[in-house]
Enzyme design. Structure first.
Site, PDB file in Angstrom:
ATOM      1  N   ARG A  52     -17.893  -3.800   2.061  1.00  0.00           N
ATOM      2  CA  ARG A  52     -18.293  -4.251   3.404  1.00  0.00           C
ATOM      3  C   ARG A  52     -18.565  -2.984   4.213  1.00  0.00           C
ATOM      4  O   ARG A  52     -17.665  -2.170   4.411  1.00  0.00           O
ATOM      5  CB  ARG A  52     -17.183  -5.086   4.052  1.00  0.00           C
ATOM      6  CG  ARG A  52     -17.436  -5.322   5.527  1.00  0.00           C
ATOM      7  CD  ARG A  52     -16.536  -6.371   6.128  1.00  0.00           C
ATOM      8  NE  ARG A  52     -16.942  -7.696   5.698  1.00  0.00           N
ATOM      9  CZ  ARG A  52     -16.562  -8.823   6.298  1.00  0.00           C
ATOM     10  NH1 ARG A  52     -15.757  -8.790   7.343  1.00  0.00           N
ATOM     11  NH2 ARG A  52     -16.987  -9.992   5.850  1.00  0.00           N
ATOM     12  N   ASP A  63     -23.298 -18.125  14.839  1.00  0.00           N
ATOM     13  CA  ASP A  63     -22.379 -17.014  14.555  1.00  0.00           C
ATOM     14  C   ASP A  63     -22.116 -16.294  15.876  1.00  0.00           C
ATOM     15  O   ASP A  63     -22.782 -16.579  16.888  1.00  0.00           O
ATOM     16  CB  ASP A  63     -23.044 -16.082  13.514  1.00  0.00           C
ATOM     17  CG  ASP A  63     -22.135 -14.980  12.996  1.00  0.00           C
ATOM     18  OD1 ASP A  63     -20.913 -15.046  13.226  1.00  0.00           O
ATOM     19  OD2 ASP A  63     -22.652 -14.044  12.362  1.00  0.00           O
ATOM     20  N   ARG A 111     -15.403 -19.883   0.082  1.00  0.00           N
ATOM     21  CA  ARG A 111     -15.604 -18.457  -0.214  1.00  0.00           C
ATOM     22  C   ARG A 111     -14.828 -18.097  -1.484  1.00  0.00           C
ATOM     23  O   ARG A 111     -15.309 -17.335  -2.333  1.00  0.00           O
ATOM     24  CB  ARG A 111     -15.099 -17.581   0.952  1.00  0.00           C
ATOM     25  CG  ARG A 111     -15.899 -17.671   2.235  1.00  0.00           C
ATOM     26  CD  ARG A 111     -17.245 -16.994   2.140  1.00  0.00           C
ATOM     27  NE  ARG A 111     -17.164 -15.581   1.773  1.00  0.00           N
ATOM     28  CZ  ARG A 111     -16.926 -14.587   2.616  1.00  0.00           C
ATOM     29  NH1 ARG A 111     -16.774 -14.823   3.904  1.00  0.00           N
ATOM     30  NH2 ARG A 111     -16.895 -13.325   2.196  1.00  0.00           N
TER      31      ARG A 111
HETATM   32  N1  NVA Z   1     -22.273 -11.495  12.008  1.00  0.00           N
HETATM   33  C1  NVA Z   1     -20.852 -11.247  11.947  1.00  0.00           C
HETATM   34  C2  NVA Z   1     -20.280 -11.946  10.768  1.00  0.00           C
HETATM   35  C3  NVA Z   1     -18.781 -11.761  10.589  1.00  0.00           C
HETATM   36  C4  NVA Z   1     -18.257 -12.409   9.361  1.00  0.00           C
HETATM   37  C5  NVA Z   1     -20.600  -9.742  11.882  1.00  0.00           C
HETATM   38  O1  NVA Z   1     -21.360  -9.046  11.184  1.00  0.00           O
HETATM   39  O2  NVA Z   1     -19.685  -9.275  12.527  1.00  0.00           O
HETATM   40  N1   CP Z   2     -16.802 -14.893   7.405  1.00  0.00           N
HETATM   41  C1   CP Z   2     -16.257 -13.712   7.081  1.00  0.00           C
HETATM   42  O1   CP Z   2     -16.844 -12.920   6.348  1.00  0.00           O
HETATM   43  O2   CP Z   2     -15.026 -13.495   7.618  1.00  0.00           O
HETATM   44  P1   CP Z   2     -14.206 -12.124   7.621  1.00  0.00           P
HETATM   45  O3   CP Z   2     -14.903 -11.187   8.561  1.00  0.00           O
HETATM   46  O4   CP Z   2     -12.840 -12.529   8.115  1.00  0.00           O
HETATM   47  O5   CP Z   2     -14.168 -11.572   6.242  1.00  0.00           O
END
Ligand code: NVA
Ligand code: CP
Length: 308
Positions: A105, A221, A289
């Protein structure tokens, strides 16, 4: 031994691969619910690298890997050498010699692309600024579970044209459904950044209510994604009318579902009435998930189950 495959964006897999995966997710989920062990990745290790916060992604990958008989190792930028300037290419060389699978991530998509180019093992995108393919894999599976095939259906996206929106748009081109997108002016979809081919599967709407008309799934979102916090004040003003409410749900199809990848801000991008209401499937979406990523990890490491 299967050829090295990565999952960096939704379009990395073909429609045929998704057909396989959706079936496999169902199989893996059913087996788990029957308390039958499925240790397909016994003795294998997943390394999870987080440069941004997470609850669901960390939990679902870590629990999922344990349920598959393997182990998961958590690294973050703060207390690894990644935060101290070690080149991502070097990190990829080293990490991929000590693991069977890597989930990352991070910020720009380019970072994960460079990692994958130097990795000996499959790399999974656990969210970048541009994409969130694992979430859409789970979301589409959730839609199928509740309503059957998504092909030919209409998804309404209300809010920011962010990583989630881009991934929905890629999925629409690949799996042949429509996405109605409504963003405030200045926050529109950038087709090139979204990696689209322009196959006519998406339409932009100035008015979010129009976007929701006849939709089979309404989704949204946060207004401010991770990494964009400096823009928060401007976004709060710009997005004020892009809150999914009962009026939007009322003009959608009679059997419409509501989804949100979470975390959610009630009273901002969605009202409490909608997210906590009967059309919302957000908890199934979150749970899926786990099952979706177990199928994904198994596929990336071992290939199709019947070929094992
Ligand atoms: N669009 C949001 C999704 C979080 C799971 C972000 O990137 O913070
Ligand atoms: N939806 C999602 O990816 O949640 P987290 O940011 O908690 O991993």
């Amino acid at each position: 031994m299967t050829a090295l495959k990565h999952y960096l964006q939704f379009k990395d897999f073909t429609r045929d691969e998704y057909d396989y995966l959706f079936e496999r997710i169902r199989w893996i989920k059913d087996k788990y619910k029957r308390y039958e062990p499925h240790h397909a990745l016994f003795d294998r290790s997943l390394v999870m690298i987080f440069e941004k916060a997470s609850t669901r992604t960390r939990l679902s990958f870590e629990a999922g890997m344990q349920q598959l008989g393997g182990s998961a190792i958590y690294l973050n930028t703060r207390d690894s050498q990644l935060g101290r300037g070690e080149p991502v290419e070097d990190a990829a060389q080293v990490i991929s010699r000590m693991s069977d699978l890597v989930m990352i991530r991070t910020f720009e998509q380019d970072i994960i692309e460079r990692f994958a180019a130097n990795s000996r093992v499959p790399v999974i995108n656990g969210l970048t600024n541009e994409y969130h393919p694992c979430q859409i894999l789970a979301d589409i599976y959730t839609y199928i579970e509740h309503r059957g095939p998504i092909q030919g259906r209409t998804v309404a996206w209300v809010g920011d044209s962010n990583n989630m929106c881009n991934t929905w748009l890629q999925a629409a081109e690949l799996l042949d459904f429509k996405v109605h997108v409504s963003t405030p002016p200045g926050y529109e979809v950038e087709p090139e950044r979204a990696g689209l081919h322009g196959t006519g599967h998406f339409e932009q709407f100035a008015d979010p209510l129009e976007a929701c008309k006849g939709a089979h799934l309404v989704t949204t979102d946060v207004w401010t994604s991770m990494g964009y916090e400096a823009e928060n004040e401007a976004r709060m003003k710009a997005f004020a009318d892009w809150c999914v409410d009962a009026e939007m749900m009322a003009v959608a199809a009679p059997d419409v579902l509501f989804m949100h990848c979470l975390p959610a801000h009630r009273g901002e991008e969605v009202t409490a009435e909608v997210i906590d209401g009967p059309q919302s499937v957000v908890w199934d979406e979150a749970e899926n998930r786990l099952h979706a990523q177990k199928a994904l990890m198994e596929y990336l490491v071992l290939g199709r189950a019947e070929a094992n």
